[in-house]
Enzyme design. Structure first.
Site, mmCIF file in Angstrom:
data_model
loop_
_atom_site.group_PDB
_atom_site.id
_atom_site.type_symbol
_atom_site.label_atom_id
_atom_site.label_comp_id
_atom_site.label_asym_id
_atom_site.label_seq_id
_atom_site.Cartn_x
_atom_site.Cartn_y
_atom_site.Cartn_z
ATOM 1 N N THR A 131 19.627 103.671 76.068
ATOM 2 C CA THR A 131 19.301 104.588 77.166
ATOM 3 C C THR A 131 18.287 103.980 78.132
ATOM 4 O O THR A 131 17.341 103.307 77.724
ATOM 5 C CB THR A 131 18.756 105.909 76.601
ATOM 6 O OG1 THR A 131 19.727 106.464 75.717
ATOM 7 C CG2 THR A 131 18.458 106.905 77.703
ATOM 8 N N ILE A 162 13.143 105.532 73.458
ATOM 9 C CA ILE A 162 13.570 104.688 72.358
ATOM 10 C C ILE A 162 12.774 105.029 71.097
ATOM 11 O O ILE A 162 11.572 104.749 71.003
ATOM 12 C CB ILE A 162 13.426 103.197 72.710
ATOM 13 C CG1 ILE A 162 14.154 102.895 74.027
ATOM 14 C CG2 ILE A 162 13.949 102.341 71.567
ATOM 15 C CD1 ILE A 162 15.626 103.254 74.032
ATOM 16 N N ARG A 276 7.473 140.015 53.275
ATOM 17 C CA ARG A 276 7.015 140.878 54.366
ATOM 18 C C ARG A 276 7.556 142.296 54.161
ATOM 19 O O ARG A 276 8.748 142.495 53.953
ATOM 20 C CB ARG A 276 7.515 140.317 55.703
ATOM 21 C CG ARG A 276 7.233 141.215 56.908
ATOM 22 C CD ARG A 276 5.759 141.170 57.308
ATOM 23 N NE ARG A 276 5.572 141.753 58.619
ATOM 24 C CZ ARG A 276 5.278 143.034 58.837
ATOM 25 N NH1 ARG A 276 5.129 143.875 57.810
ATOM 26 N NH2 ARG A 276 5.121 143.479 60.061
ATOM 27 N N GLU A 370 21.709 111.136 70.210
ATOM 28 C CA GLU A 370 22.966 110.600 69.669
ATOM 29 C C GLU A 370 24.180 111.279 70.295
ATOM 30 O O GLU A 370 25.217 111.448 69.665
ATOM 31 C CB GLU A 370 23.039 110.728 68.139
ATOM 32 C CG GLU A 370 21.796 110.314 67.392
ATOM 33 C CD GLU A 370 21.432 108.856 67.577
ATOM 34 O OE1 GLU A 370 22.062 108.165 68.398
ATOM 35 O OE2 GLU A 370 20.500 108.408 66.900
ATOM 36 N N THR A 372 24.624 114.317 73.598
ATOM 37 C CA THR A 372 24.419 115.753 73.777
ATOM 38 C C THR A 372 25.685 116.507 73.365
ATOM 39 O O THR A 372 26.773 115.936 73.267
ATOM 40 C CB THR A 372 24.110 116.089 75.246
ATOM 41 O OG1 THR A 372 25.263 115.760 76.047
ATOM 42 C CG2 THR A 372 22.902 115.313 75.756
#
Length: 394
Positions: A131, A162, A276, A370, A372
Site C-alpha cells: 500500500t 505498513i 448485571r 487485507e 476491504t
C-alpha cells in the site's frame, strides 16, 4: 482446476498438544498482560521472547528452515486460538507467517529461502510493503520504482499503513520495474529489502482507533541500492501476483482473528449479561438480550465453518473465492458481535472501564485491511464471472 495434494503439516497428535498448550498460554500469560500492553502501547519484550520460544513466528515455515511446517488448516486454527487475546499478539507474528513466508515459499529462490526463512522462523520480524499514499488495490497507480543499476536496483518511493514497519528486519517491497501499467500487473516486482539498508527510513507509528500494541507506519525509500538477488524469485513482473497469492493466506489470518476475537467478545457479553441485574433478575433472562447472544453464536459458528472449509481448500491449491468470502463474512460478523456486546452492556459499554468499548474499536479494522469488504465483493464477483465464462466456453 484440479486440486493439488494437501500439505502434510504437523503430526495431528503433536498439533493437538500444541493447541492445548497455546490455549493455556493465551489465558494464563497473554490475557493477564493485556492492560500492560494497552497502557504502554507495546508488547513487553519478555512476552515476545516467549512467543519466539513457542515457535509462533515459524508456524508455516518448512521444518528444514527451522519452522513447524504447519499446513494451512493448522496455521489458521493456531491463529484463531491466539486471537482470543488482544489483537496485537497476532499482529506481531502474522506478517511473517501469512504474507512474507508465503511469498518466499511460493516464489523465492533457494538462496532467498535459505537466507531468510530460518531468520523469520527464529523471530526476526518482517513487513509487507504494498500500500502507498495513492495506491492500494489499484496497482496501476503504484508510484514506488525500482530502476536497474548495474546488476542491482535503486528503489525510490514510499509505503503507507505498513504493519510492523517500526520493528521489521526485512521488508517485502512491491515496486514498479516498468513505467507502463502492463496487463496482469506485470509492471510490478517484489524485492526483499533489509530494513537497515541505506536510504530506508520508517516514520513515526500512526495513532489508531484501536489495536493497541500493534504498530503501523510509513516506509520511505530514498535511493535504496539493493543487489540483483534481492528480486524475489529472480524474475521481474511477478510481484503483484506474489502479493495476491500471499493475500489469500493473509485473508485467512484475518478471518481467523475475527473468529477468535468474536468468541472472546461473546464470552464477555454472556458473562456480563448473567451478572448485571435489572428489575430484580439478570438481564440474560430477557428475551431480547438472549436474541442478541443467539444471533452472535450462530454467526460465529457460521464463520468458523467457512474458515475451516476455506483453509482446507486453500491447502489443496488456489481458493481465491473461498478465502475472500471467509474473510469478508468473518470480519463483518466480528463487527456485528462487537456492536451487540456494547448494546448488551448498555451505558457501561460506552465506557473505557469495560472491555466492550475496546472490543468495538479493535474489531473495526478487520473489514478494512487485507482487502476491504467492498474490494472483496469485487474479487468474489470477478472470479465467479471468470469461472462461469470458462465453463461456458468449455
Amino acid at each position: 482446476m484440479a486440486d493439488s495434494p494437501t500439505q502434510t503439516g504437523m503430526d495431528p497428535e503433536i498439533f493437538s498438544q500444541f493447541i492445548d498448550q497455546l490455549q493455556r498460554y493465551v489465558r494464563e500469560r497473554l490475557i493477564p498482560a493485556e492492560d500492560v500492553v494497552i497502557a504502554n502501547d507495546r508488547i513487553p519484550d519478555d512476552l515476545v521472547d516467549e512467543m519466539r520460544e513457542m515457535g509462533l513466528f515459524g508456524l508455516t515455515m518448512p521444518e528444514e528452515y527451522g519452522g513447524s511446517g504447519m499446513n494451512v488448516p493448522q496455521y489458521v486454527e493456531t491463529i484463531r486460538v491466539l486471537s482470543y487475546a488482544l489483537p496485537a499478539y497476532r499482529s506481531i507474528t502474522s506478517i511473517n507467517l501469512g504474507m512474507v513466508c508465503s511469498a518466499l515459499k511460493n516464489s523465492g529462490t533457494e538462496e532467498q529461502k535459505s537466507e531468510w526463512l530460518p531468520r523469520l522462523a527464529a523471530g526476526e520480524i518482517a513487513c509487507f510493503g504494498l500500500t502507498e499514499p495513492g495506491s492500494g488495490s489499484d496497482s496501476a497507480a503504484m508510484a514506488t520504482t525500482a530502476k536497474r543499476d548495474g546488476n542491482g536496483y535503486v528503489l525510490n518511493g514510499s509505503k503507507r499503513y505498513i504493519t510492523n514497519a517500526p520493528h521489521a528486519k526485512l521488508g517485502l517491497i512491491m515496486a514498479r520495474t516498468n513505467d507502463e501499467a502492463l496487463p496482469r500487473n506485470a509492471h510490478v516486482s517484489a524485492f526483499l529489502v533489509p530494513m537497515d539498508s541505506d536510504g530506508v527510513s520508517v516514520g513515526k507509528p500512526d495513532r489508531k482507533m484501536g489495536q493497541s500494541g500493534s504498530h503501523i507506519a510509513d516506509i520511505y525509500l530514498d535511493d535504496v541500492k539493493i543487489p540483483g538477488n534481492a528480486l524475489l524469485g529472480g524474475e521481474e513482473g511477478r510481484g503483484f501476483a506474489t502479493a495476491m497469492q500471499s493475500l489469500d493466506n493473509g485473508r485467512l489470518s484475518v478471518a481467523a482473528a475475527s473468529c477468535g476475537y468474536a468468541r472472546r467478545i461473546l464470552d464477555t457479553a454472556v458473562k456480563y449479561a448473567t451478572q448485571r441485574k435489572a428489575f430484580g433478575e439478570p438481564i440474560s433472562q430477557f428475551q431480547l438480550i438472549q436474541a442478541m447472544l443467539a444471533d452472535s453464536q450462530a454467526e460465529i459458528y457460521a464463520a468458523e465453518c467457512m474458515l475451516r472449509d476455506a483453509s482446507t481448500k486453500a491447502d489443496r491449491g488456489k481458493a481465491i473465492i473461498e478465502c475472500a468470502s471467509a474473510k469478508m463474512f468473518a470480519s463483518e460478523m466480528c463487527n456485528r458481535v462487537a456492536d451487540r456486546c456494547v448494546q448488551v452492556h448498555g451505558g457501561a459499554g460506552y465506557l473505557a472501564e469495560y472491555e466492550a468499548e475496546r472490543f468495538y474499536r479493535d474489531s473495526r479494522i478487520y473489514t478494512i485491511y487485507e482487502g476491504t469488504t467492498q474490494i472483496l465483493q469485487l474479487v468474489i464477483a470477478k472470479n465467479m464471472l471468470r469461472e462461469f465464462a470458462a465453463g461456458a466456453a468449455a
